[in-house]
Design an enzyme around this catalytic site. Sequence first.
Site, PDB file in Angstrom:
ATOM      1  N   PRO A 115     -12.510   2.304  48.444  1.00 25.70           N
ATOM      2  CA  PRO A 115     -12.613   1.540  47.124  1.00 25.70           C
ATOM      3  C   PRO A 115     -11.248   1.627  46.395  1.00 25.70           C
ATOM      4  CG  PRO A 115     -14.457   2.709  47.240  1.00 25.70           C
ATOM      5  CD  PRO A 115     -13.767   3.296  48.274  1.00 25.70           C
ATOM      6  N   LYS A 116     -10.817   0.653  45.528  1.00 26.21           N
ATOM      7  CA  LYS A 116      -9.796   0.578  44.842  1.00 26.21           C
ATOM      8  C   LYS A 116      -9.874   1.704  43.533  1.00 26.21           C
ATOM      9  CE  LYS A 116      -7.354  -3.213  46.563  1.00 26.21           C
ATOM     10  NZ  LYS A 116      -8.586  -3.814  47.783  1.00 26.21           N
TER      11      LYS A 116
ATOM     12  N   GLY B  71      -3.545  -1.639  64.087  1.00 24.71           N
ATOM     13  CA  GLY B  71      -3.365  -2.024  62.924  1.00 24.71           C
ATOM     14  C   GLY B  71      -2.624  -3.362  62.795  1.00 24.71           C
ATOM     15  N   ASP B  72      -2.046  -3.758  61.576  1.00 24.46           N
ATOM     16  CA  ASP B  72      -1.548  -5.083  61.403  1.00 24.46           C
ATOM     17  C   ASP B  72      -0.208  -4.949  62.110  1.00 24.46           C
ATOM     18  OD1 ASP B  72      -3.314  -5.701  59.378  1.00 24.46           O
ATOM     19  OD2 ASP B  72      -2.423  -4.599  57.827  1.00 24.46           O
TER      20      ASP B  72
ATOM     21  N   GLU C 258     -19.928   1.410  58.690  1.00 23.23           N
ATOM     22  CA  GLU C 258     -18.605   1.699  58.579  1.00 23.23           C
ATOM     23  C   GLU C 258     -18.224   1.016  56.901  1.00 23.23           C
ATOM     24  OE1 GLU C 258     -15.708  -0.162  61.364  1.00 23.23           O
ATOM     25  OE2 GLU C 258     -14.665  -1.395  59.484  1.00 23.23           O
TER      26      GLU C 258
ATOM     27  N   ASP D  26      -7.557  -5.651  80.308  1.00 26.09           N
ATOM     28  CA  ASP D  26      -6.747  -4.924  81.005  1.00 26.09           C
ATOM     29  C   ASP D  26      -6.161  -4.044  79.932  1.00 26.09           C
ATOM     30  OD1 ASP D  26      -6.827  -6.019  83.373  1.00 26.09           O
ATOM     31  OD2 ASP D  26      -5.343  -7.367  83.070  1.00 26.09           O
TER      32      ASP D  26
ATOM     33  N   TRP E 221      -8.700   2.744  57.328  1.00 31.09           N
ATOM     34  CA  TRP E 221      -7.614   3.428  57.275  1.00 31.09           C
ATOM     35  C   TRP E 221      -7.036   2.978  55.846  1.00 31.09           C
ATOM     36  CZ3 TRP E 221      -5.573   7.727  57.370  1.00 31.09           C
ATOM     37  CH2 TRP E 221      -4.379   8.367  57.092  1.00 31.09           C
TER      38      TRP E 221
END
Lengths: 630, 630
Positions: free
Chosen positions: A27-28, A117-118, A23, A177, A55
């Site tokens: 990069p920025k 996601g967040d 994974e 579940d 992502w």
Amino acid sequence: MKITEKLQRQRTKEPSKPTFSFEFFVPKTLQGVQNLYDRMDRMYLTNPQFIDITWNAGGKVSMNNANTNDLIHTCQSVLGLETCMHLTCTNMPVEKIDEALQKAYDSGCQNILALRGDPPVVDEKAQQSNALKYDGFNYAKDLVKHIRDKYGDYFCIGVAAYPEGHPEENNVDILIDYLEEKVNAGADFIITQMFYDTDSFIEWCGKVRAKGIDIPIIPGIMPIMSYDSFLRRAKWCQINIPKFFLDKLDPVKEDDQAVRLLGTDLVVEMCQKLLDSGYVTHLHMYTMNLEKGSLIILEKLKIIPPLHLTTLTTVNQFAISTEHDDNLPWRKSLNPQRKNEMVRPIFWQRRPYSYVARTSEWEADEFPNGRFGDPNSPAFGGLDLLGSSLIRQSGKNCLQLWGHPTTLKDFGDLIVKYISGDLKCLPWSDTPITSEVDSILHYLKDLNKHLIFTINSQPKVNGLPSNDKVFGWGPKNGFIYQKGYLEFLLPKAELGRFLELVNSNDSLTYYAIDNDSNLYSKDGSEKENADSDNASEIPGSKANSVTWGIFPGREVLQPTIVEKESFLAWKDEFYEILRQWKINFDNHEGNEKSADLINSIINDYILCNVVDNNFISPEQQIYSLLTQLY
Amino acid sequence: MKITEKLQRQRTKEPSKPTFSFEFFVPKTLQGVQNLYDRMDRMYLTNPQFIDITWNAGGKVSMNNANTNDLIHTCQSVLGLETCMHLTCTNMPVEKIDEALQKAYDSGCQNILALRGDPPVVDEKAQQSNALKYDGFNYAKDLVKHIRDKYGDYFCIGVAAYPEGHPEENNVDILIDYLEEKVNAGADFIITQMFYDTDSFIEWCGKVRAKGIDIPIIPGIMPIMSYDSFLRRAKWCQINIPKFFLDKLDPVKEDDQAVRLLGTDLVVEMCQKLLDSGYVTHLHMYTMNLEKGSLIILEKLKIIPPLHLTTLTTVNQFAISTEHDDNLPWRKSLNPQRKNEMVRPIFWQRRPYSYVARTSEWEADEFPNGRFGDPNSPAFGGLDLLGSSLIRQSGKNCLQLWGHPTTLKDFGDLIVKYISGDLKCLPWSDTPITSEVDSILHYLKDLNKHLIFTINSQPKVNGLPSNDKVFGWGPKNGFIYQKGYLEFLLPKAELGRFLELVNSNDSLTYYAIDNDSNLYSKDGSEKENADSDNASEIPGSKANSVTWGIFPGREVLQPTIVEKESFLAWKDEFYEILRQWKINFDNHEGNEKSADLINSIINDYILCNVVDNNFISPEQQIYSLLTQLY
């Protein structure tokens, strides 16, 4: 290809071997992206089943910021790595989700890790103003269902699982579940949160299976690189650290080296237990964009040979792993548009990025000249590579890597440094030199000393086995051939004498072209009836195959060619690279002499390539000809 | 290609050499046509610029009678001979003329000799009943104009000239006026009536040129084969025989051999004078469908090497003349539909006629599998070859050539006779064996003795020069390769043991199929992911290239393949040939045992082919495997 299909295939192999994946995150900076590609190239050699990329919609840091889709595209198309794209759904309007899915589809990516996601940021003002527009999903299961509805069976969909609970939900049974709901929505495989408590994980697997969930469970493995990061991540994920981990690591916590060594042993032990449990056949490595930590674990598990780790930094990053037995001497693209790609011009041998970018508009059957013989060579795309630069380094890196050459001798020395393996790239070569050139290295060095600058080359090969360590490629029990090739910059003053010598040699064909596009050639296609439209001319005289292989039960594969149309396109690219290098000197004060040097090379040298078509004779005709020019 | 273009090209060659062509007429029987094709095959080796075929609309003798268009088509498509079609216009309705022109066009024939033909037969009754229909032309100039109007510059048009007068017009000057009219109508070259009076001919050429007619003049040369025919033809054409011809020939007129020898010398002397005159660079030989008379003249003029004449009857009639330097190992077709044909399945190696017939409907880019890699193999045409028979011999000839085999040993002996060069064809091989098999001949003989019947074969070749006398083909300075190949009939009882041996051999791939279409194979295309549609599979695994060549400045040419689809088609053809042979025994009383023999071979044998993919090793793996079955 789908991850589940790959796992299924691997399981039915005799002997079946555990598999693994890596994974990465986006990069920025662009230089960071470039470095990551280099790293992925090297890690490709270990033959991961896939890589995945977290992502990042991009665009937050700068206009030039790459996003997940860009990386997915490059991995599929240029690096030939099977990818899985993370996709989060909260805070994402549906059209954004659909755009990302379509781009993944177009790149040939067939795997999506569908995540929530967040949690949504509660920003009432923003929510109000977006009230009409925002119609995203709240749960991963919604995203899974959306992908299934929209793309049917095309995508293989993964979902996340939390064997030790989630920051928002501690009850593991409730989380199972939720997992079941995601599976029922159409998920194909599970990747888990990181963990170190093996017993608890195995117990959890039992529960999942008891629930009737029978899709593959892929454990996420986080290498231990330092004591601090180990504790921090565990805490952040709210996972349990078994006491014997702490017992081992705490005493040496100040010694990073010791933590890594002991930590690796602990994780290896854990992975072995997972594989032995029967629930797990595949390990997903959270690399944190680093290579060593993950690879050493796989090596100690004997899943990859030790060779990979020790030589990884020196081998050709674009070399072909012998484990990919259907490969060509260049990395096969996994982009569906390129599935018929069987041939590339040699000029881009060490520039896979610009080649793929410039041919990205070609149809599946146009690689190139409609797989030989079609005289209508497709046009190469422009030199504006989607905003990327032709020299794949920042201006600062250029100066660091290649310094400030002010004389022709400096220029030659730089090339010698590269071909000797002491420099990983040149402005016109993105990938390092390989041991392939060893047999002609002394010729190349000598030419550069005499100010004939070598740009690209390959030695002759006359029927080596297809599993040869240096030259081998393609299926087993085959034989590999190469015509000798040299591309070089010749002082214009020497051109007349060069043409005289090369034209009188039966074995040699060549092209030479200067910055003003004056072309000289002998390419084997001149025939007395070349201008006639009659049927007696042999098709296929447009391209010179310089690398080919003969395999049992197959046609001749001829993956590398020299050809006029592509050389003309390459010439434009090559001189533009020199110009960009010069401009970089212009932009950094005090480099006037270096700028002048590059300028004089542009104006006073001519770009030549020569093929020695007698691949059988041991005589090195190209080099014995050029030494006559000294 | 146009004749004028060919002549132009030859003239600009250094050194320029006189050229020549052959005229044939349409034989009256199908066996005669077959024999003429064999003869044309041999004469092809001398490299004529073209051949021409006199006009015969066909259909007069029997339904099976070939016509000029049929011969033109076969010469262009199968024999690769550039043709010129005679076309007469009197007694021919325009639609008939147009039909003939269109057929010539479709065959790729670009040259028409436009003739008036026999003067119209005055048959008032017929004329009356045809009054409305008949709208033909009265003069050759009308025909020339018609062709020009209809086809523009496509055809190169020749016209006849009569240097010593015409039966209907004695005045040479008036005839030159007529010639001028034909040239003004659009003629491109002139072929003359036969003659022996060289001085008169040269004088006539001067007159023609003085008139401003500057198109090529091609003299028609009639060899002298016997005294009677020499006098008869001269009389019929009303041409002058110089006294020194008669002085030489009359004393030996009873001795055909002497007439031929002296007559040849006279004609050679005449031709040399013509070539020296400067008016003539090309000789058109009236062969009367015989080869020796014309060839000996050309040999004595040193236009063709003596080799051709002495070995002409033993060399491979389908061999490649080194003078055709753009050829493949099989004869390139001149049919425009086949101009992209670069590959043929090896199964039809010695059956060019049925192969061309069965693939005649293919488009220009379908030879075969869209030049490799395209999995949609085009269907082969049916076995009904336009009324022609699969065994290209009459029933009587079959019995004469191949006798009455009644035992398996007889069958094997017949094959040994063929592969030893003592028999020119077999039911499944139209063309004689070549010296190519010399190196494996003892293996082949041994197999047939052990009742494993060899059908087709080629030895391994590992990088011989492309001008090799036996194996060479293609452009100069290249290298030629072959994988070892054997096709054979194996007793079904041996099949199990054969499969066991061949499956355990890494170098060998094979197909085996019986009369009931049970197929066994190992063709190199099996891959674990063969059923998947993903991009990682190498295209081109459908065909096994068994002959290929590497040339300067070119792609790899791979003209001969082994491939499943075509093998299935060939299997149908092969067993049908055996059935037709059996039926021929049924049709001729007293051959019951021979019919039974062929029947038992159809039922008790299986057709196999094996490729030895290790063309580098000197080991003869195919043969060492098969001897284990004895």
